[in-house]
Design a protein around this motif. Structure first.
Motif, PDB file in Angstrom:
ATOM      1  N   GLN A  19       0.707  -1.363  -0.055  1.00 40.10           N
ATOM      2  CA  GLN A  19      -0.019  -0.185   0.043  1.00 40.10           C
ATOM      3  C   GLN A  19       0.928   1.253   0.053  1.00 40.10           C
ATOM      4  O   GLN A  19       0.511   2.143  -0.881  1.00 40.10           O
ATOM      5  N   TRP A  20       1.938   1.034   0.819  1.00 36.05           N
ATOM      6  CA  TRP A  20       2.752   2.517   0.943  1.00 36.05           C
ATOM      7  C   TRP A  20       3.526   2.519  -0.388  1.00 36.05           C
ATOM      8  O   TRP A  20       3.996   3.853  -0.747  1.00 36.05           O
ATOM      9  N   ALA A  21       3.835   1.540  -0.904  1.00 36.42           N
ATOM     10  CA  ALA A  21       4.686   1.814  -2.453  1.00 36.42           C
ATOM     11  C   ALA A  21       3.673   2.142  -3.227  1.00 36.42           C
ATOM     12  O   ALA A  21       4.271   3.147  -4.219  1.00 36.42           O
ATOM     13  N   MET A  22       2.403   1.674  -3.378  1.00 38.36           N
ATOM     14  CA  MET A  22       1.457   2.251  -4.370  1.00 38.36           C
ATOM     15  C   MET A  22       1.346   3.855  -4.064  1.00 38.36           C
ATOM     16  O   MET A  22       1.110   4.640  -5.186  1.00 38.36           O
ATOM     17  N   ILE A  23       1.245   4.215  -2.727  1.00 33.38           N
ATOM     18  CA  ILE A  23       1.071   5.726  -2.356  1.00 33.38           C
ATOM     19  C   ILE A  23       2.224   6.489  -2.974  1.00 33.38           C
ATOM     20  O   ILE A  23       2.030   7.501  -3.464  1.00 33.38           O
ATOM     21  N   CYS A  24       3.272   5.772  -2.723  1.00 35.41           N
ATOM     22  CA  CYS A  24       4.625   6.654  -3.332  1.00 35.41           C
ATOM     23  C   CYS A  24       4.415   7.094  -4.879  1.00 35.41           C
ATOM     24  O   CYS A  24       4.714   8.064  -5.209  1.00 35.41           O
ATOM     25  N   HIS A  25       3.817   6.051  -5.533  1.00 34.64           N
ATOM     26  CA  HIS A  25       3.566   6.379  -7.036  1.00 34.64           C
ATOM     27  C   HIS A  25       2.462   7.430  -7.062  1.00 34.64           C
ATOM     28  O   HIS A  25       2.607   8.317  -7.828  1.00 34.64           O
ATOM     29  N   PHE A  26       1.336   7.210  -6.459  1.00 33.77           N
ATOM     30  CA  PHE A  26      -0.058   7.848  -6.764  1.00 33.77           C
ATOM     31  C   PHE A  26       0.106   9.278  -6.028  1.00 33.77           C
ATOM     32  O   PHE A  26      -0.609  10.089  -6.417  1.00 33.77           O
ATOM     33  N   THR A 101       2.369   6.152 -14.359  1.00 29.27           N
ATOM     34  CA  THR A 101       2.230   6.091 -12.940  1.00 29.27           C
ATOM     35  C   THR A 101       1.071   5.240 -12.641  1.00 29.27           C
ATOM     36  O   THR A 101       1.049   4.721 -11.459  1.00 29.27           O
ATOM     37  N   ILE A 102      -0.129   5.221 -13.267  1.00 29.08           N
ATOM     38  CA  ILE A 102      -1.124   4.124 -12.814  1.00 29.08           C
ATOM     39  C   ILE A 102      -0.682   2.842 -12.935  1.00 29.08           C
ATOM     40  O   ILE A 102      -1.002   2.157 -11.962  1.00 29.08           O
ATOM     41  N   ILE A 103       0.127   2.501 -14.111  1.00 26.37           N
ATOM     42  CA  ILE A 103       0.670   1.115 -14.301  1.00 26.37           C
ATOM     43  C   ILE A 103       1.273   0.857 -13.145  1.00 26.37           C
ATOM     44  O   ILE A 103       1.344   0.183 -12.195  1.00 26.37           O
ATOM     45  N   ALA A 104       2.478   1.808 -12.624  1.00 28.10           N
ATOM     46  CA  ALA A 104       3.244   1.677 -11.521  1.00 28.10           C
ATOM     47  C   ALA A 104       2.492   1.355 -10.088  1.00 28.10           C
ATOM     48  O   ALA A 104       2.909   0.569  -9.371  1.00 28.10           O
ATOM     49  N   GLY A 105       1.679   2.158  -9.819  1.00 33.22           N
ATOM     50  CA  GLY A 105       0.946   2.108  -8.694  1.00 33.22           C
ATOM     51  C   GLY A 105       0.277   0.833  -8.619  1.00 33.22           C
ATOM     52  O   GLY A 105       0.130   0.111  -7.629  1.00 33.22           O
ATOM     53  N   LYS A 107       1.042  -2.107 -10.147  1.00 32.56           N
ATOM     54  CA  LYS A 107       1.861  -3.120 -10.158  1.00 32.56           C
ATOM     55  C   LYS A 107       2.554  -3.091  -8.543  1.00 32.56           C
ATOM     56  O   LYS A 107       2.557  -4.238  -8.059  1.00 32.56           O
ATOM     57  N   ALA A 108       2.731  -2.061  -7.954  1.00 33.94           N
ATOM     58  CA  ALA A 108       3.452  -1.879  -6.720  1.00 33.94           C
ATOM     59  C   ALA A 108       2.125  -2.563  -5.763  1.00 33.94           C
ATOM     60  O   ALA A 108       2.625  -3.325  -4.729  1.00 33.94           O
ATOM     61  N   GLY A 109       0.827  -2.116  -6.163  1.00 39.15           N
ATOM     62  CA  GLY A 109      -0.250  -2.568  -5.280  1.00 39.15           C
ATOM     63  C   GLY A 109      -0.233  -4.286  -5.027  1.00 39.15           C
ATOM     64  O   GLY A 109      -0.754  -4.867  -4.155  1.00 39.15           O
TER      65      GLY A 109
END
Length: 124
Positions: A19-26, A101-105, A107-109
């Protein structure tokens, strides 16, 4: 048979780390609210959470490096607006940035590390 050369898979990141990795991207979406928010958002999240998990640290650096690259490309596009091609390039840059950025978020999620294409790696 010698198994010493086999790589062991990295453990899957915890749900909180994902979740935090996803937040980093978003967090780059802050750029829609104020200037350079796309840099400040990932930087703050990464600085606060980087020591918590290696996955957050890796994806935070990746998000920050990509947003630095986008900022540099944006400045180049602004300069190229003097010869009109910058308007088209800025539009392409915005669309590409949002999509990547959406793709990265996402994937991180999912717990999968994402590396942005065409990204300068300033933060190591």
């Amino acid at each position: 048979m010698d198994d010493s050369n086999l790589l062991t898979p990295a453990p899957e990141p915890s749900k909180e780390a994902r979740q935090w990795a996803m937040i980093c991207h978003f967090a780059a979406a802050l750029g829609f609210i104020f200037p350079f928010g796309n840099l400040i958002g990932p930087l703050i999240v990464w600085q606060i959470k980087k020591d918590q998990d290696a996955f957050i640290d890796e994806q935070g650096k990746e998000a920050l490096n990509f947003q630095i690259t986008v900022a540099i490309a944006g400045i180049v596009c602004l300069l190229l607006m003097l010869v009109l091609i910058g308007f088209l390039l800025m539009g392409l840059l915005c669309i590409g940035t949002i999509v990547l950025t959406i793709i990265a978020g996402i994937k991180a999620g999912e717990g999968r590390a994402y590396r942005y294409p065409f990204c300068l790696r300033f933060v190591k």
